[in-house]
Enzyme design. Structure first.
Site, PDB file in Angstrom:
ATOM      1  N   ARG A  71      -8.425  11.459  -3.450  1.00 42.43           N
ATOM      2  CA  ARG A  71      -6.822  10.981  -3.123  1.00 42.43           C
ATOM      3  C   ARG A  71      -7.036   9.940  -1.975  1.00 42.43           C
ATOM      4  NH1 ARG A  71      -2.603  10.989  -6.012  1.00 42.43           N
ATOM      5  NH2 ARG A  71      -2.652  12.892  -6.404  1.00 42.43           N
ATOM      6  N   ARG A  94     -11.793   6.831 -12.625  1.00 40.98           N
ATOM      7  CA  ARG A  94     -11.954   7.257 -11.310  1.00 40.98           C
ATOM      8  C   ARG A  94     -12.489   8.451 -10.964  1.00 40.98           C
ATOM      9  NH1 ARG A  94      -5.778   9.126  -9.833  1.00 40.98           N
ATOM     10  NH2 ARG A  94      -5.232  10.147 -11.783  1.00 40.98           N
ATOM     11  N   HIS A 172      -5.748   0.843  -7.548  1.00 40.42           N
ATOM     12  CA  HIS A 172      -4.869   1.648  -7.020  1.00 40.42           C
ATOM     13  C   HIS A 172      -5.052   1.818  -5.353  1.00 40.42           C
ATOM     14  CE1 HIS A 172      -2.198   5.133  -6.568  1.00 40.42           C
ATOM     15  NE2 HIS A 172      -1.917   5.435  -7.682  1.00 40.42           N
ATOM     16  N   ASP A 217       8.780   4.161  -6.668  1.00 38.63           N
ATOM     17  CA  ASP A 217       7.563   4.000  -7.698  1.00 38.63           C
ATOM     18  C   ASP A 217       8.027   2.947  -8.602  1.00 38.63           C
ATOM     19  OD1 ASP A 217       5.638   4.448  -9.284  1.00 38.63           O
ATOM     20  OD2 ASP A 217       5.853   6.731  -9.677  1.00 38.63           O
ATOM     21  N   GLU A 276      -0.453  -1.680  -5.785  1.00 38.90           N
ATOM     22  CA  GLU A 276      -1.559  -2.004  -6.635  1.00 38.90           C
ATOM     23  C   GLU A 276      -1.463  -3.112  -7.467  1.00 38.90           C
ATOM     24  OE1 GLU A 276      -1.113   1.717  -8.871  1.00 38.90           O
ATOM     25  OE2 GLU A 276       0.065   2.837  -7.105  1.00 38.90           O
TER      26      GLU A 276
HETATM   27  C1  BG6 Z   1       1.017   5.383  -8.922  1.00 40.87           C
HETATM   28  C2  BG6 Z   1       2.004   5.851 -10.032  1.00 40.87           C
HETATM   29  O1  BG6 Z   1       0.230   4.353  -9.267  1.00 40.87           O
HETATM   30  O2  BG6 Z   1       0.268   6.630  -8.910  1.00 40.87           O
HETATM   31  C3  BG6 Z   1       2.836   7.270  -9.599  1.00 40.87           C
HETATM   32  O3  BG6 Z   1       3.016   4.792 -10.040  1.00 40.87           O
HETATM   33  C4  BG6 Z   1       1.888   8.292  -9.437  1.00 40.87           C
HETATM   34  O4  BG6 Z   1       3.857   7.349 -10.857  1.00 40.87           O
HETATM   35  C5  BG6 Z   1       0.869   7.770  -8.487  1.00 40.87           C
HETATM   36  O5  BG6 Z   1       2.518   9.588  -9.159  1.00 40.87           O
HETATM   37  C6  BG6 Z   1      -0.251   8.729  -8.128  1.00 40.87           C
HETATM   38  O6  BG6 Z   1      -0.894   9.088  -9.380  1.00 40.87           O
HETATM   39  P1  BG6 Z   1      -1.912  10.219  -9.493  1.00 40.87           P
HETATM   40  O7  BG6 Z   1      -2.362  10.541 -10.672  1.00 40.87           O
HETATM   41  O8  BG6 Z   1      -3.213   9.852  -8.617  1.00 40.87           O
HETATM   42  O9  BG6 Z   1      -1.601  11.365  -8.710  1.00 40.87           O
END
Ligand code: BG6
Length: 319
Positions: A71, A94, A172, A217, A276
């Site tokens: 994360r 990823r 992302h 979002d 992103e």
């Molecule tokens: C973003 C999405 O790109 O990523 C969101 O638009 C999502 O909807 C977020 O919650 C995080 O995603 P993840 O799979 O890493 O928890």
């Protein structure tokens, strides 16, 4: 006696171990800026300016434990963005181990950069069962002499059965910000977006900038190539330039969703913002032998330099 920075010998590229012994590559540049790339995920996990200030957000609760995605930093979403298809959300690259690509095919332009690494992800038999296509995904990550961070993805269809494949994609990027309620995103005014919080209904951005006071979002569609994130408190502006990536996702989970994520601190939404560079609305389709490129370049400038006007020459003229 301390050796002045300019006299120190710079190791531009160094391979070493990161959190939990995961392999990483550290890129450094002459002015003292740096970036760290984990082979797990092919993920940039750190990007620091010449004052060693971290520019990317990584959650204090991030687990560096495969097979979970990490994360923070810059995860890569491929071959599927979010849940827009049958695969796991954001695809699987990823949470795969990438390799260093010692002999990548040349780029059209030769650049003088010394701090870069080439990674490659090849499809495994296991992945072929999930996504039945042969591909090569090459990723070059470069730290420019001025501290700019550049990511270039080259994805090639290697299918031998004559089949094309479609995919969606995103860098992302989790940016570190001082206080989300003082942040503005400029460059997406008047642009249409799909609202992920409203069944992806289509709207048009009405404000003169995006500001944040609750969960957001959205997938902005066919955006300009340049987007700016203004961190008012730190008087710092991130400038994104993208190529081959028409869309831009803007995401902040705010308090409720933050609490629902196990690998995210309850209050951390205040210090992060994802913008992103993406290709979501119209998937890319690659025929066998074809290659696609998607490039993201991020730089940091003082806010006064471009607040309200993305073109620095205009800022100078009006100043
Ligand atoms: C973003 C999405 O790109 O990523 C969101 O638009 C999502 O909807 C977020 O919650 C995080 O995603 P993840 O799979 O890493 O928890």
């Amino acid at each position: 006696m301390a050796v002045p920075l300019e006299k120190r010998e710079i190791v531009f590229v160094e391979r070493c171990k990161g959190v939990n012994g995961l392999e990483k590559v550290v890129l450094r540049e002459v002015r003292g800026c740096s970036a760290e790339v984990y082979l797990y995920g092919g993920q940039v996990m750190s990007w620091k300016n010449e004052h060693e200030e971290e520019l990317l957000f990584v959650s204090s609760k991030a687990t560096f434990k495969p097979p979970k995605a990490i994360r923070g930093g810059i995860p890569i979403c491929f071959p599927q963005f979010s849940n827009l298809g049958p695969l796991e959300p954001h695809g699987f690259v990823r949470n795969r181990f990438w390799s260093i690509d010692d002999d990548p095919p040349p780029f059209a332009t030769t650049s003088p950069n010394k701090a870069f690494v080439d990674l490659i992800l090849k499809l495994s038999d296991e992945d072929f069962k999930i996504w039945p296509h042969r591909y090569e995904f090459r990723l070059r990550i470069t730290l420019g002499p001025g501290g700019d961070l550049m990511l270039t993805s080259r994805i090639r269809n290697m299918n031998t059965d004559g089949k094309s494949f479609p995919f969606t994609f995103a860098y992302h990027t989790y940016f570190s910000v001082t206080d989300i309620s003082e942040v503005r995103v400029e460059g997406l005014e008047t642009i249409d977006y799909l609202d992920n919080l409203k069944n992806r209904e289509r709207f048009t951005e009405q404000g003169d900038a995006i500001t944040f006071e609750s969960e957001l979002d959205r997938i902005y569609l066919s955006t300009p190539t340049k987007i700016a994130i203004l961190d008012h408190e730190r008087k710092r502006t991130f400038v994104l330039r993208k190529d081959g990536l028409p869309d831009a996702v803007v995401w902040n989970p705010w308090d409720r969703k933050a609490k629902a994520m196990a690998d995210f601190g309850d209050e951390e939404y205040k210090q992060m913002l994802c913008v992103e560079a993406a290709c979501v609305e119209k998937p890319i389709t690659l025929k066998p032998g074809e290659e696609w490129r998607g490039r993201l370049e991020i730089s940091v400038v003082p806010s006064s330099y471009c607040s309200g006007q993305l073109d620095p020459r205009r800022a100078l003229q009006s100043g």
